[in-house]
Design an enzyme around this catalytic site. Structure first.
Site: not given
Ligand code: 26W
Length: 849
Positions: A565-566, A571, A677, A374
């Site tokens: 969004k975060r 972003k 969305k 992701h």
């Molecule tokens: C270890 C910390 C951590 C926590 C969460 C690293 C990475 C993440 C996730 C991968 C971050 C995340 O939410 N990525 C998002 O995933 C969405 C679903 O596929 C995508 O639509 C977003 O572009 C992406 O940033």
């Protein structure tokens, strides 16, 4: 999941259909009964939360039949199950969604109203389970809902955090994190299953021995054991009988109180274990993207993965099957690398606990797992220091070394002498301090690897996982993300839903491609009028909410320009702010500038340890303060930071947007799902060619999308040849003015130091190329203002956007996963009553001793 243990004897119970009836009176009686018998309250002393709980139990009763029948069917029939392993599930509030999917919204609304209560007030009582950070967690929730709606047998496995994502307050313009006590009033939507607890080992050491057949064996002597208690939440499909299970694990001490220690007077020691174990699932790590590499995080990941795999093995053996067919019964999907330890854990369970030969175990393991990546951000790719990993999971490190040895032997055969490639591919990063690369383990141990949007999957193959792609191109595929139209259109935007259904029927909610039938209506002036009125009414509602929450009065006739969004530098919320300051400055220069009034709305949480993200929030609130209180603006510009952005607030915000801000640096946003969305709810997008924006623009038509900025290739080339942001600052007067205003303290009461870190980062590094994209963005925003002046043209583009978003339903994405990775089929559920009003309890013939 039916509890598999201690079966009640045949009981002769007379059950009112109070628990399943949908007649208004029955529902009203059930509500009163649950208030009395569940909450132990009578109206005079009942709180709003008591009524919410009573209603929740009333609705839960009506889905239990689906849930039990679904579980029974999966047990009886030899079905293949999808097991979705995710450290995060951002579910959002249950009540409204369950009413919609059960098809009882109207009846319940009538019953609640007839009881003198207000359904919207009760809906607002629910604490949303914030068991996720952002995109990844919400995607998992949308996928669980689509799996149930498509009648695909599935189980979601995750962690039941006692505290989810923090609640956000804005104090003096800064984010303040508040503990998320989501369980303080209890959770009516889960059922604890202590009888299905499993034990998880941690720490300690291994010792090897030769077993009776002369085989090398290794046993793990842990120094801690934790008990995993599952809590089950039903996930109801839309207008089907399927209710799948989300099984979330809570950790507790095997022995909640060690009397031995107590007796020897080590009181604290006695409860140490208890506290330590329970800490495991105490709180969600609030960072998305930058990793922290904290031991507790690895413990959380291993804990829920081990519980889940042990649970699957138990279920498989319960059906009398042998584990060599485990992969034919379970398709396990790894939601990013967070559960990737599962590959080593399944090997441990098969080899050490069930004595499978390594090769057989490895075959089963690879066939079982699929891996979804992701993120491309290098700092988000998890890698664990060898010593930390080895001290917590000594046996798994041995297994990973063995997996790596056999893997590199394979690579060596194919790429003789290419030691650089070996080092790049190795599961162990030996370039400096030694790390276990979790993405490499996931790629080696899975039969399928996918990205979440077309560009992202291409960049994975071209860069991040290039060596694995060259090794196993057949493993790679793209699965562009999707979102559920039930929560994000039908539940969030009932007005638009009613208008669409009036025109094209309601099949579109499960066949979103049907929205194409709306296209002709874009040419119909009265339909456009109705469309605009609906958007106006929703904006009115949001304006009222903003006034109540922030005290800021916004004009519902202004262009609602929204970015939620975060908060993250890639972003580029701060690029959005540069546009606001540009517009503000222009209006100060020329008060008669003819631009449509705009309301800029922001929302999003910053990871508590992410300084720059927190400073960006302060920048937004500081600019808002000046703009909103500047009489020269005459309400033509308003800036709002909406606190505590979450799923519930998202349901309010997405339908109210005219413009959706998707302005990430090209090549950085894997997909995005908020973009989908917004478009589904008729917002037009201003965005870069990044993530799923590209596919949204393809579907909507380039003429219905406001495109700007460098492409991913141009970003790559510019950084490769050397990017000097200072030159853009020097070379663009307007940009210079804007940055100088900021640096001069114009938006910080003259304090020139506050935003220094942000400005210096932009002027001397600008890793996300804001200055390079600034002018293109500003010009594009000018196009937006011009387009908005022609409301008929704008409305037509808005209708076409909604009409062409069928591709971005999570149903489409799930169908692709089922056909190309999981190889699972729908198993429709027939509802048979568990409790015959006249016949008493009917015990299914399960034959388990
Ligand atoms: C270890 C910390 C951590 C926590 C969460 C690293 C990475 C993440 C996730 C991968 C971050 C995340 O939410 N990525 C998002 O995933 C969405 C679903 O596929 C995508 O639509 C977003 O572009 C992406 O940033």
């Amino acid at each position: 999941m039916i509890s598999l243990f201690n079966k009640p004897e045949q009981a002769n119970l007379k059950i009112e259909d109070d628990r399943t009836g949908l007649e208004i009176d029955t529902l009203r009686r059930a509500l009163a009964d649950n208030l009395f018998y569940n909450q132990g309250k009578f109206p005079e002393i009942a709180t709003k939360n008591d009524y919410y709980m009573a209603l929740a139990y009333t609705v839960r009763d009506r889905l239990l039949q689906r849930w039990l029948n679904t579980t029974q069917t999966y047990l009886d029939k030899d079905v293949k199950l999808v097991a979705y392993l995710s450290a995060e599930f951002l579910l959002g509030p249950h009540l409204g969604n369950n009413l919609l999917n059960l098809g009882i919204y109207d009846q319940v609304k009538q019953a609640v109203t007839a009881s003198g209560l207000d359904l919207d007030e009760l809906l607002a009582q629910e604490e949303e389970p914030g068991l996720g950070n952002g995109g990844l967690g919400r995607l998992a929730a949308c996928y669980m809902e689509s799996l149930a709606t498509l009648e695909i047998p599935a189980i979601g496995y995750g962690i039941r955090y006692e505290f989810g994502i923090f609640d956000q307050e804005i104090r003096d313009g800064w984010q303040v994190e508040i503990t998320d006590k989501w369980l303080q009033f209890g959770n009516p939507w889960e059922l604890a299953r202590p009888e299905a607890a499993v034990m998880v080992k941690l720490g300690g050491r291994t010792e090897s021995y030769i077993d009776e057949n002369g085989h090398y064996q290794s046993r793990w002597i842990p120094d801690r054991v934790v008990k995993g208690i599952p809590y089950d939440t039903p996930i109801v499909g839309y207008r089907v009988n399927t209710a799948n299970t989300l099984r979330l694990w809570r950790a507790e001490a095997p022995e909640s109180f060690d009397f031995q220690m107590f007796n020897v007077g080590d009181y604290y020691g006695a409860v140490d274990q208890k506290v330590y174990s329970e800490n495991l699932t105490k709180v969600l790590y609030p960072n998305d993207e930058p990793i922290q590499g904290k031991q507790l995080r690895l413990e959380q990941q291993y804990f829920f993965v081990s519980c889940s795999l042990q649970d699957m093995i138990r279920m498989h053996l319960y059906t009398g099957k042998n584990l060599d067919t485990f992969h034919t019964r379970f398709a396990v999907q790894l939601n990013d690398t967070h559960p990737a330890i599962g590959i080593a854990e399944l090997m441990r369970l098969l080899v050490d606990e069930h004595h499978f030969p390594w090769e057989t175990a490895w075959e089963i393991t690879q066939q079982t797992f699929g891996f979804t990546n992701h993120t491309l951000l290098p700092e988000a790719l998890e890698k664990w220091p060898i010593d930390l990993f080895g001290s917590l999971l000594p046996r798994h490190l041995e297994i990973i070394y063995e997996i790596n040895r056999r893997f590199l032997d394979q690579v060596r055969l194919k790429y003789l002498g290419d030691d650089a490639r070996l080092a790049r591919l190795s599961l162990i990063d030996e370039s400096g301090p030694r790390y276990v690369r979790m993405a490499h383990l996931a790629c080696v141990g899975s039969h399928a690897i996918n990205g979440v949007a077309a560009l992202h999957s291409e960049l994975l193959k071209r860069d991040t996982l290039r060596d694995f792609y060259e090794l196993w191109p057949e493993k790679f595929s793209n699965k562009t993300n999707g979102v559920t139209p039930r929560r994000w259109i039908a539940l969030s935007n009932p007005r638009m839903t009613a208008l669409i259904t009036q025109k094209i029927g309601d099949r579109w909610l499960t066949h979103l491609e049907d929205l194409r039938q709306l296209e002709p209506f874009a040419e119909n002036a009265s339909f456009r009028q109705e469309w605009r009125q609906i958007k106006r009414a929703i904006k009115q509602d949001l304006a009222a909410y903003i006034l109540a929450k922030t005290g800021i009065a916004v004009n519902p006739d202004s262009l609602f320009d929204i970015q939620v969004k975060r908060i993250h530098e890639y972003k580029r919320q701060h690029l959005n702010v540069l546009h606001i300051i540009t517009l503000y400055h222009r209006l100060k220069q020329d008060p008669n500038l003819d631009i449509p009034p705009r309301t800029f709305i922001f929302g999003g949480k910053a990871a508590p340890g992410y300084f720059m993200a927190k400073l960006i929030i302060k920048l937004i609130t500081s600019v808002a303060d000046v703009v909103n209180h500047d009489p020269d603006m005459r309400d033509r510009l308003k800036v709002v930071f909406l606190p505590d952005y979450n799923v519930t607030l998202g349901q309010r915000v997405y339908p109210a947007a005219d413009l959706s801000e998707q302005i990430s640096t090209a090549g950085k946003e894997a997909s995005g799902t908020g973009n989908m969305k917004f478009s589904m709810n008729g917002a037009l997008t201003i965005g870069t060619l990044d993530g799923a924006n590209i596919e949204i623009r393809e579907e909507a038509g380039a003429e219905n999308f406001f495109l700007f900025g460098l492409t991913a290739q141009e970003v790559y080339d510019l950084q490769a040849r050397g990017y000097h942001p200072w030159d853009y600052y020097q070379g663009n007067g307007q940009l210079k003015t804007v940055l100088d205003l900021l640096a001069g303290g114009y938006f910080s009461h003259g304090d020139t130091q506050l935003f220094r870190p942000l400005i210096d980062s932009l002027l001397y590094h600008d890793p996300f190329l804001l200055l390079a994209d600034y002018q293109s963005y500003i010009d594009c925003q000018e196009m937006v203002s011009q387009a908005y002046k022609d409301q008929e043209k704008w409305t037509r583009m808005s209708i076409l956007n909604t009409a062409r978003m069928g591709k971005f339903s999570s149903d489409r994405a799930i169908r692709e996963y089922c056909e190309e990775i999981w190889h699972t089929q729908a198993v429709p559920i027939t509802l048979k009553a568990y409790v015959q009003a006249d016949a008493g309890l009917r015990v299914p013939n399960s034959g388990v001793k």
